[in-house]
Design an enzyme around this catalytic site. Sequence first.
Site, PDB file in Angstrom:
ATOM      1  CB  VAL A  86      -1.130   0.121   1.195  1.00  0.00           C
ATOM      2  CG1 VAL A  86      -2.026   1.161   1.305  1.00  0.00           C
ATOM      3  CG2 VAL A  86      -1.728  -1.354   1.423  1.00  0.00           C
ATOM      4  CB  SER A  87       2.620   2.867  -2.763  1.00  0.00           C
ATOM      5  OG  SER A  87       1.603   2.866  -3.624  1.00  0.00           O
ATOM      6  CB  THR A  88      -1.199   6.382  -1.858  1.00  0.00           C
ATOM      7  OG1 THR A  88      -2.548   5.648  -2.197  1.00  0.00           O
ATOM      8  CG2 THR A  88      -0.498   6.174  -3.189  1.00  0.00           C
TER       9      THR A  88
END
Length: 211
Positions: free
Chosen positions: A10-12
């Site tokens: 989960v990058s954001t």
Amino acid sequence: MSQTILYARVSTTEQTAAHQRTQAEAAGFAIDAVVSDEGVSGISTRLADRPQGRRLFDMLRRGDVLVVRWVDRLGRDYADVCDVIRDLMKRGVVIKTVINHLTFDGATTDPMQQAVRDALIGFMAATAQAQAEATKEAQRAGIEHAKARDDAYRGRKPSYTRAQLDAVRAQLAQGVGVAAIARDTGLSRQTIYRIEADPAEAEAILLRWAA
């Protein structure tokens, strides 16, 4: 007893591991456990160097199934993705993707099947790296577009979030159809077509409204 583990990167702040689990289960996977790295860039960080990535390697056992949305979750570039997939296969882990339902299994002993499998690994890893590079280029171009415009004029507020824009670009690069992307992201087809036609401007719009 074997288990099916979903690894979610989960990058954001707009993405969630729960959303990725829902998508995996909708694709027919019965998930026993979820391992998630949050706020981690897949472009710059190897899986083994991510906090939960290390935990994932410790958890997986022979006969387990590792589910990922796409192979780009497994590494930062072509070589890294290939190395991770081959290492896991040697350990007896089966890797499956939600998108396109690909399976990478080290159990096959047939030379022809091995050759096809290895070629597919290379192709998918190269596609993941190309998408990452295209995303960085679009972001750079978007910054330039935003700088070139009058700061007082931002235009229409974007109808998509950062997570949605990233998802659209990734799925377009993977050959996913516009209708399927619209269902996955909740965006209109017209919005997706605009992003596809000018990804740099789509990025610039987000940047102008974030300023």
